[in-house]
Design an enzyme around this catalytic site. Structure first.
Site, PDB file in Angstrom:
ATOM      1  N   LYS A  12      25.389  17.081  24.495  1.00  0.00           N
ATOM      2  CA  LYS A  12      26.541  17.668  23.981  1.00  0.00           C
ATOM      3  C   LYS A  12      26.088  18.128  22.523  1.00  0.00           C
ATOM      4  O   LYS A  12      25.890  17.194  21.898  1.00  0.00           O
ATOM      5  CB  LYS A  12      27.707  16.888  24.255  1.00  0.00           C
ATOM      6  CG  LYS A  12      29.176  17.521  23.855  1.00  0.00           C
ATOM      7  CD  LYS A  12      29.499  18.506  25.245  1.00  0.00           C
ATOM      8  CE  LYS A  12      30.015  17.635  26.472  1.00  0.00           C
ATOM      9  NZ  LYS A  12      30.014  18.377  27.351  1.00  0.00           N
ATOM     10  N   THR A  57      25.998  15.502  29.954  1.00  0.00           N
ATOM     11  CA  THR A  57      26.614  15.679  28.501  1.00  0.00           C
ATOM     12  C   THR A  57      27.764  14.998  28.071  1.00  0.00           C
ATOM     13  O   THR A  57      28.026  14.730  26.726  1.00  0.00           O
ATOM     14  CB  THR A  57      26.206  17.173  28.083  1.00  0.00           C
ATOM     15  OG1 THR A  57      27.562  17.973  28.733  1.00  0.00           O
ATOM     16  CG2 THR A  57      25.051  17.489  28.475  1.00  0.00           C
ATOM     17  N   ASP A  58      28.604  15.186  29.003  1.00  0.00           N
ATOM     18  CA  ASP A  58      29.984  14.682  28.858  1.00  0.00           C
ATOM     19  C   ASP A  58      30.076  13.189  28.529  1.00  0.00           C
ATOM     20  O   ASP A  58      30.592  12.695  27.408  1.00  0.00           O
ATOM     21  CB  ASP A  58      30.850  14.817  30.028  1.00  0.00           C
ATOM     22  CG  ASP A  58      32.324  14.632  29.901  1.00  0.00           C
ATOM     23  OD1 ASP A  58      32.921  15.309  29.134  1.00  0.00           O
ATOM     24  OD2 ASP A  58      32.923  13.473  30.544  1.00  0.00           O
ATOM     25  N   PHE A 166      11.047  35.548 -15.426  1.00  0.00           N
ATOM     26  CA  PHE A 166      10.147  35.883 -14.423  1.00  0.00           C
ATOM     27  C   PHE A 166       9.337  37.167 -15.025  1.00  0.00           C
ATOM     28  O   PHE A 166       9.920  38.360 -15.124  1.00  0.00           O
ATOM     29  CB  PHE A 166      10.947  36.089 -13.031  1.00  0.00           C
ATOM     30  CG  PHE A 166      10.172  36.292 -11.873  1.00  0.00           C
ATOM     31  CD1 PHE A 166       9.296  35.292 -11.306  1.00  0.00           C
ATOM     32  CD2 PHE A 166       9.800  37.441 -11.180  1.00  0.00           C
ATOM     33  CE1 PHE A 166       8.488  35.509 -10.371  1.00  0.00           C
ATOM     34  CE2 PHE A 166       8.964  37.665 -10.206  1.00  0.00           C
ATOM     35  CZ  PHE A 166       8.483  36.583  -9.736  1.00  0.00           C
ATOM     36  N   ARG A 183      16.961  35.346 -17.656  1.00  0.00           N
ATOM     37  CA  ARG A 183      17.742  35.948 -16.380  1.00  0.00           C
ATOM     38  C   ARG A 183      18.753  34.653 -15.917  1.00  0.00           C
ATOM     39  O   ARG A 183      18.627  33.628 -16.480  1.00  0.00           O
ATOM     40  CB  ARG A 183      16.885  36.344 -15.355  1.00  0.00           C
ATOM     41  CG  ARG A 183      16.121  35.395 -14.872  1.00  0.00           C
ATOM     42  CD  ARG A 183      15.168  35.908 -13.574  1.00  0.00           C
ATOM     43  NE  ARG A 183      14.368  34.627 -13.068  1.00  0.00           N
ATOM     44  CZ  ARG A 183      13.896  34.837 -11.720  1.00  0.00           C
ATOM     45  NH1 ARG A 183      13.696  35.808 -11.149  1.00  0.00           N
ATOM     46  NH2 ARG A 183      13.170  33.802 -11.386  1.00  0.00           N
ATOM     47  N   GLN A 230       9.956  29.329  -7.418  1.00  0.00           N
ATOM     48  CA  GLN A 230       8.979  28.328  -6.611  1.00  0.00           C
ATOM     49  C   GLN A 230       8.742  27.323  -7.660  1.00  0.00           C
ATOM     50  O   GLN A 230       8.549  25.992  -7.136  1.00  0.00           O
ATOM     51  CB  GLN A 230       7.630  29.276  -6.621  1.00  0.00           C
ATOM     52  CG  GLN A 230       7.633  30.123  -5.272  1.00  0.00           C
ATOM     53  CD  GLN A 230       8.025  31.782  -6.041  1.00  0.00           C
ATOM     54  OE1 GLN A 230       8.963  31.783  -7.001  1.00  0.00           O
ATOM     55  NE2 GLN A 230       7.540  32.777  -5.390  1.00  0.00           N
ATOM     56  N   ASN A 256      17.049  33.325  -3.458  1.00  0.00           N
ATOM     57  CA  ASN A 256      17.377  33.494  -4.731  1.00  0.00           C
ATOM     58  C   ASN A 256      18.615  34.613  -4.923  1.00  0.00           C
ATOM     59  O   ASN A 256      18.557  35.768  -4.339  1.00  0.00           O
ATOM     60  CB  ASN A 256      16.109  34.401  -5.173  1.00  0.00           C
ATOM     61  CG  ASN A 256      16.227  34.443  -6.679  1.00  0.00           C
ATOM     62  OD1 ASN A 256      17.062  34.371  -7.393  1.00  0.00           O
ATOM     63  ND2 ASN A 256      14.807  35.278  -7.335  1.00  0.00           N
ATOM     64  N   HIS A 258      20.464  36.806  -6.328  1.00  0.00           N
ATOM     65  CA  HIS A 258      20.075  37.851  -7.431  1.00  0.00           C
ATOM     66  C   HIS A 258      21.241  38.190  -8.227  1.00  0.00           C
ATOM     67  O   HIS A 258      22.327  38.649  -7.598  1.00  0.00           O
ATOM     68  CB  HIS A 258      19.290  39.078  -6.937  1.00  0.00           C
ATOM     69  CG  HIS A 258      17.947  38.863  -6.142  1.00  0.00           C
ATOM     70  ND1 HIS A 258      17.057  38.229  -6.651  1.00  0.00           N
ATOM     71  CD2 HIS A 258      17.744  38.925  -5.147  1.00  0.00           C
ATOM     72  CE1 HIS A 258      15.997  38.070  -6.079  1.00  0.00           C
ATOM     73  NE2 HIS A 258      16.156  38.738  -4.611  1.00  0.00           N
TER      74      HIS A 258
END
Ligand SMILES: O=c1[nH]c(=O)c2[nH]c(=O)[nH]c2[nH]1
Length: 302
Positions: A12, A57-58, A166, A183, A230, A256, A258
């Site tokens: 489940k 699953t029950d 960067f 940035r 990174q 990222n 931006h």
């Protein structure tokens, strides 16, 4: 032509269980979304119509609720270990259990009202507001011999409004990106970390471990002067490994988010790194694993 039944699992998915502890007027809540996946000697179920090896699953759903009552939910990880052990150790055809859990945090509502039903320090013992922050995750796998516990979090959104650059990247005829010396760096952290505990001895203190790993991820993000996402990723993973002996491997997925400077020149205004357009897509997606030397990484690359 005969076909081959490949890997299969069942159980489940997304059983939502909320456990309230009413031991005092200061109630406690655990709010989980539990997904069970069982595998083993299940060929006949798929091939012959015999369900003799099939735990419904029950039933797996009912077990989640029963265990919440009988054993409580100390932590997502401990709950998952309990469930995984139960399914494998008590059902001969079931050889492996994978339990995935999401945990939603609730904060206490505070109020200045001091009437009798409030329990002091302006905290209401029975009133909660769902935290807007991250979702905690856990994956517990058990094969009858050993456990593998991968803790994690997702949707943890963070931003550095400076201390990010960067530049110096490859430039070809398609490159238009301007080098950035100051940035915004923002990301929505998805992190998973694998524990060295595999079943022998006491389980780690999962709650404490989670709190500290989360803190180290955030502190590394904040304290790293970044030349790329990174580099920030590596700093975050390393910091966890340097500080948490119980963790062997950290995997991070960092979109990222931006933030582009808006050109205000048409309005006769100068943009001194103050007004940004927060783009939602496309986004750079930075992914990586940091692990201890000699440890074979186990966290699946999604
Ligand atoms: O931190 C970054 N890493 C990249 O690989 C990249 N690529 C890009 O366009 N911007 C950024 N930022």
């Amino acid at each position: 032509m005969a076909h081959v039944l490949g890997q299969n699992q069942y159980g489940k998915a997304e059983t939502r269980v909320v456990r309230i502890y009413r031991d005092s007027t200061r109630h406690e809540i655990k709010d989980l979304n539990v997904s069970v996946a069982l595998s083993g000697d299940l060929d006949d179920v798929h091939l012959t119509g015999s369900n003799a090896h099939c735990l419904p699953t029950d039933t797996t759903k009912n077990t989640v609720y029963a265990f919440a009552k009988e054993h409580g939910i100390e932590s997502a990880e401990a709950f998952g270990v309990h469930l995984a052990r139960h399914f494998v150790d008590n059902n001969e055809p079931i050889h492996r259990a994978r339990i995935r859990i999401e945990e939603y945090a609730w904060d206490r509502i505070r109020t200045p009202d001091n009437s009798a039903r409030f329990i002091g320090s302006e905290e209401v013992g029975h009133s909660f507001v769902r935290s807007g922050g991250e979702i905690r995750t856990a994956q517990i796998t058990y094969d009858g011999d050993s456990f593998q516990v991968i803790s994690g979090l997702k949707e943890l959104t963070v931003m550095n409004s400076t201390n990010s650059e960067f530049w110096g990247y490859i430039k070809d005829k398609y490159t238009t990106l301007k080098e950035a010396y100051d940035r915004v760096l923002a990301t929505e952290v998805t992190a998973r970390w694998a524990h060295s505990w595999s079943g022998a001895g006491d389980q780690p203190n999962w709650e404490r471990s989670y709190t500290h790993v989360r803190r180290h991820l955030l502190e590394a993000f904040a304290e790293t002067y970044s030349y790329s996402l990174q580099q920030t990723l590596h700093a975050m993973g390393s910091r966890v490994l340097n500080n948490r002996a119980e963790v062997d491997e950290v995997r991070l997925e960092l979109p990222n988010k931006h933030h582009f400077l808006v050109d205000l020149e048409p309005f006769g205004l100068k943009n001194n790194n103050e007004v940004y357009f927060a783009a939602d897509r496309p986004y750079g997606l930075i992914e990586g694993t940091v692990h201890r030397e000699g440890v074979v990484p186990v966290i699946p690359v999604a």
